[in-house]
Design a protein around this motif. Sequence first.
Motif, PDB file in Angstrom:
ATOM      1  N   TRP A  55      57.889  55.531  40.225  1.00  0.00           N
ATOM      2  CA  TRP A  55      57.202  54.271  40.498  1.00  0.00           C
ATOM      3  C   TRP A  55      58.033  53.057  40.125  1.00  0.00           C
ATOM      4  CZ3 TRP A  55      55.892  50.794  36.623  1.00  0.00           C
ATOM      5  CH2 TRP A  55      56.010  51.256  35.306  1.00  0.00           C
ATOM      6  N   ILE A  56      59.002  53.225  39.209  1.00  0.00           N
ATOM      7  CA  ILE A  56      59.851  52.088  38.852  1.00  0.00           C
ATOM      8  C   ILE A  56      60.701  51.657  40.045  1.00  0.00           C
ATOM      9  CG2 ILE A  56      61.704  51.321  37.322  1.00  0.00           C
ATOM     10  CD1 ILE A  56      60.618  53.117  35.181  1.00  0.00           C
ATOM     11  N   SER A  57      61.105  52.622  40.874  1.00  0.00           N
ATOM     12  CA  SER A  57      61.927  52.310  42.046  1.00  0.00           C
ATOM     13  C   SER A  57      61.104  52.191  43.319  1.00  0.00           C
ATOM     14  CB  SER A  57      62.998  53.380  42.226  1.00  0.00           C
ATOM     15  OG  SER A  57      62.388  54.664  42.401  1.00  0.00           O
ATOM     16  N   ALA A  58      59.782  51.995  43.195  1.00  0.00           N
ATOM     17  CA  ALA A  58      58.938  51.836  44.373  1.00  0.00           C
ATOM     18  C   ALA A  58      59.289  50.531  45.083  1.00  0.00           C
ATOM     19  CB  ALA A  58      57.467  51.826  43.958  1.00  0.00           C
ATOM     20  N   PRO A  59      59.084  50.467  46.400  1.00  0.00           N
ATOM     21  CA  PRO A  59      59.446  49.251  47.154  1.00  0.00           C
ATOM     22  C   PRO A  59      58.694  48.026  46.649  1.00  0.00           C
ATOM     23  CG  PRO A  59      59.037  51.091  48.640  1.00  0.00           C
ATOM     24  CD  PRO A  59      58.593  51.539  47.283  1.00  0.00           C
ATOM     25  N   PHE A  60      59.442  46.954  46.473  1.00  0.00           N
ATOM     26  CA  PHE A  60      58.851  45.685  46.034  1.00  0.00           C
ATOM     27  C   PHE A  60      58.346  44.940  47.261  1.00  0.00           C
ATOM     28  CE2 PHE A  60      59.177  41.144  45.107  1.00  0.00           C
ATOM     29  CZ  PHE A  60      58.445  41.055  43.939  1.00  0.00           C
ATOM     30  N   ILE A  61      57.046  44.564  47.236  1.00  0.00           N
ATOM     31  CA  ILE A  61      56.451  43.894  48.400  1.00  0.00           C
ATOM     32  C   ILE A  61      55.837  42.547  48.033  1.00  0.00           C
ATOM     33  CG2 ILE A  61      56.023  46.019  49.669  1.00  0.00           C
ATOM     34  CD1 ILE A  61      53.179  45.988  48.675  1.00  0.00           C
ATOM     35  N   GLY A  62      56.009  42.085  46.820  1.00  0.00           N
ATOM     36  CA  GLY A  62      55.542  40.755  46.452  1.00  0.00           C
ATOM     37  C   GLY A  62      54.023  40.656  46.429  1.00  0.00           C
ATOM     38  N   ILE A  63      53.499  39.687  47.169  1.00  0.00           N
ATOM     39  CA  ILE A  63      52.052  39.423  47.171  1.00  0.00           C
ATOM     40  C   ILE A  63      51.341  40.091  48.336  1.00  0.00           C
ATOM     41  CG2 ILE A  63      52.359  37.238  45.955  1.00  0.00           C
ATOM     42  CD1 ILE A  63      51.955  35.827  48.654  1.00  0.00           C
ATOM     43  N   GLU A  64      51.984  41.035  48.996  1.00  0.00           N
ATOM     44  CA  GLU A  64      51.348  41.671  50.153  1.00  0.00           C
ATOM     45  C   GLU A  64      50.102  42.451  49.752  1.00  0.00           C
ATOM     46  OE1 GLU A  64      53.979  43.968  52.508  1.00  0.00           O
ATOM     47  OE2 GLU A  64      55.469  42.370  52.745  1.00  0.00           O
ATOM     48  N   ASN A  65      50.098  43.029  48.547  1.00  0.00           N
ATOM     49  CA  ASN A  65      48.894  43.727  48.094  1.00  0.00           C
ATOM     50  C   ASN A  65      47.711  42.774  47.944  1.00  0.00           C
ATOM     51  OD1 ASN A  65      49.784  46.428  47.916  1.00  0.00           O
ATOM     52  ND2 ASN A  65      50.837  46.001  45.986  1.00  0.00           N
ATOM     53  N   PHE A  66      47.957  41.578  47.442  1.00  0.00           N
ATOM     54  CA  PHE A  66      46.883  40.601  47.298  1.00  0.00           C
ATOM     55  C   PHE A  66      46.373  40.143  48.663  1.00  0.00           C
ATOM     56  CE2 PHE A  66      49.288  40.333  43.363  1.00  0.00           C
ATOM     57  CZ  PHE A  66      48.289  40.305  42.404  1.00  0.00           C
ATOM     58  N   ILE A  67      47.296  39.942  49.597  1.00  0.00           N
ATOM     59  CA  ILE A  67      46.884  39.533  50.942  1.00  0.00           C
ATOM     60  C   ILE A  67      46.063  40.625  51.607  1.00  0.00           C
ATOM     61  CG2 ILE A  67      47.724  38.900  53.230  1.00  0.00           C
ATOM     62  CD1 ILE A  67      50.160  37.642  51.883  1.00  0.00           C
ATOM     63  N   GLU A  68      46.505  41.882  51.458  1.00  0.00           N
ATOM     64  CA  GLU A  68      45.748  42.998  52.033  1.00  0.00           C
ATOM     65  C   GLU A  68      44.387  43.156  51.363  1.00  0.00           C
ATOM     66  OE1 GLU A  68      46.150  47.849  52.749  1.00  0.00           O
ATOM     67  OE2 GLU A  68      47.789  46.695  51.815  1.00  0.00           O
ATOM     68  N   ALA A  69      44.339  42.952  50.058  1.00  0.00           N
ATOM     69  CA  ALA A  69      43.067  43.082  49.344  1.00  0.00           C
ATOM     70  C   ALA A  69      42.062  42.036  49.804  1.00  0.00           C
ATOM     71  CB  ALA A  69      43.302  42.971  47.843  1.00  0.00           C
ATOM     72  N   LEU A  70      42.534  40.830  50.105  1.00  0.00           N
ATOM     73  CA  LEU A  70      41.626  39.751  50.487  1.00  0.00           C
ATOM     74  C   LEU A  70      41.269  39.775  51.965  1.00  0.00           C
ATOM     75  CD1 LEU A  70      43.219  36.817  48.453  1.00  0.00           C
ATOM     76  CD2 LEU A  70      41.105  38.042  47.936  1.00  0.00           C
ATOM     77  N   THR A  71      42.108  40.383  52.796  1.00  0.00           N
ATOM     78  CA  THR A  71      41.890  40.319  54.240  1.00  0.00           C
ATOM     79  C   THR A  71      41.512  41.651  54.877  1.00  0.00           C
ATOM     80  OG1 THR A  71      44.278  40.633  54.629  1.00  0.00           O
ATOM     81  CG2 THR A  71      43.456  38.367  54.466  1.00  0.00           C
ATOM     82  N   ALA A  72      42.006  42.767  54.343  1.00  0.00           N
ATOM     83  CA  ALA A  72      41.822  44.056  55.007  1.00  0.00           C
ATOM     84  C   ALA A  72      40.924  45.016  54.250  1.00  0.00           C
ATOM     85  CB  ALA A  72      43.185  44.721  55.251  1.00  0.00           C
ATOM     86  N   THR A  73      40.336  44.600  53.141  1.00  0.00           N
ATOM     87  CA  THR A  73      39.446  45.470  52.370  1.00  0.00           C
ATOM     88  C   THR A  73      38.101  44.768  52.150  1.00  0.00           C
ATOM     89  OG1 THR A  73      40.186  44.633  50.213  1.00  0.00           O
ATOM     90  CG2 THR A  73      41.438  46.446  51.168  1.00  0.00           C
ATOM     91  N   ASP A  74      37.208  45.461  51.474  1.00  0.00           N
ATOM     92  CA  ASP A  74      35.887  44.903  51.164  1.00  0.00           C
ATOM     93  C   ASP A  74      35.876  44.177  49.821  1.00  0.00           C
ATOM     94  OD1 ASP A  74      34.837  45.900  53.508  1.00  0.00           O
ATOM     95  OD2 ASP A  74      34.207  47.797  52.599  1.00  0.00           O
ATOM     96  N   LEU A  75      37.015  43.637  49.408  1.00  0.00           N
ATOM     97  CA  LEU A  75      37.094  43.015  48.094  1.00  0.00           C
ATOM     98  C   LEU A  75      36.151  41.815  47.976  1.00  0.00           C
ATOM     99  CD1 LEU A  75      38.426  42.797  45.304  1.00  0.00           C
ATOM    100  CD2 LEU A  75      40.193  41.374  46.363  1.00  0.00           C
TER     101      LEU A  75
END
Length: 331
Positions: free
Chosen positions: A56-76
């Motif tokens: 997991w330390i060498s997992a791809p860095f994607i910045g704020i894409e998780n936050f954008i996906e959480a706010l737009t593509a999930t039921d958050l």
Amino acid sequence: MSTGTAKRRRGPNERNRPLWMLIPGGLLMVLVIIVPLLLGVYMSTLNLDQYTLRKWISAPFIGIENFIEALTATDLLRSVWLSLSYSLLAMAVTIPLGVLAAVATQNKFRGRGLVRSIFLIPYVLPSFVVATVWRTMFQPGGVIDHALSGIGLHPGLWLNGPNSYWTLIIVQIWASWPFVYMLALSGLQAVDHEVHEAAALDGALWWRKLRYVVFPYLKGPLSLAFLVGILHHINNFTLPYVLFGLPAPSDVNVLPILTYVTSFQSFRFGLSAAMALVSLVLVAIPLFVYLRAVKLDDGDQPAKRRKSPKRADRFTTDSPSGAVATEEVLV
């Protein structure tokens, strides 16, 4: 030998001794709070899932894409609304209920200790026990259905569908109102008996006593109860998890349940870390507002500079007529 030389001088080590006592608590806070928080922030910027978890330390860095996906593509956002709405509705009922119970048990009567002990039963029971008992009662054909059918009501399913939202509120009210009751009771104990006697001598009615004498003393405890209750309801995972199971109905897919499902069923650990940070911000907002609005400690506030009373100085002057006149000047 003078008093100053008799006293042993305190060296720098003794002056800093109180700070040394903070070291164990500070280290524990760093290990339990700061380090996991920083790891969560770091994980929220990674594309971390079941494929990249081993390294997991060498997992791809994607910045704020998780936050954008959480706010737009999930039921958050819907989960945030469900958590806030059910928390506010539950507190809207528990606060009056707790205050009424505290007022009813404030004065001495036969069996008051037993009544107070019974009132605390919902609070001392573990959350999973409360959820298991109420889940059994809300089952189709259970105690709740039999009681309602006796008066001609058939509401339908309680643990699925739209009624599940109200089921969660009912169970949360039953489990959390004793906490408000204890804080309200502590506030009532602080009311001075002389104030009650003065109100009685003035002929004040009971509801005026409650409004102008009792309720001002409950402002602080009830504000604290409201804040702690909201934070507890928003972060409560055990109660909805045991009460409804997984997958939970969409009407009770609150924020902790959504975060758990995203992490341990969908294995989107980076996305769930972003959701957890959103919940942290959601919890920090009312806490910050409370700390700004309520003065928790008088010593934390800068003392206002008091003006020294004016001093009258007298002086004599010679009047034009040759008489000595005494004047006062305020300085």
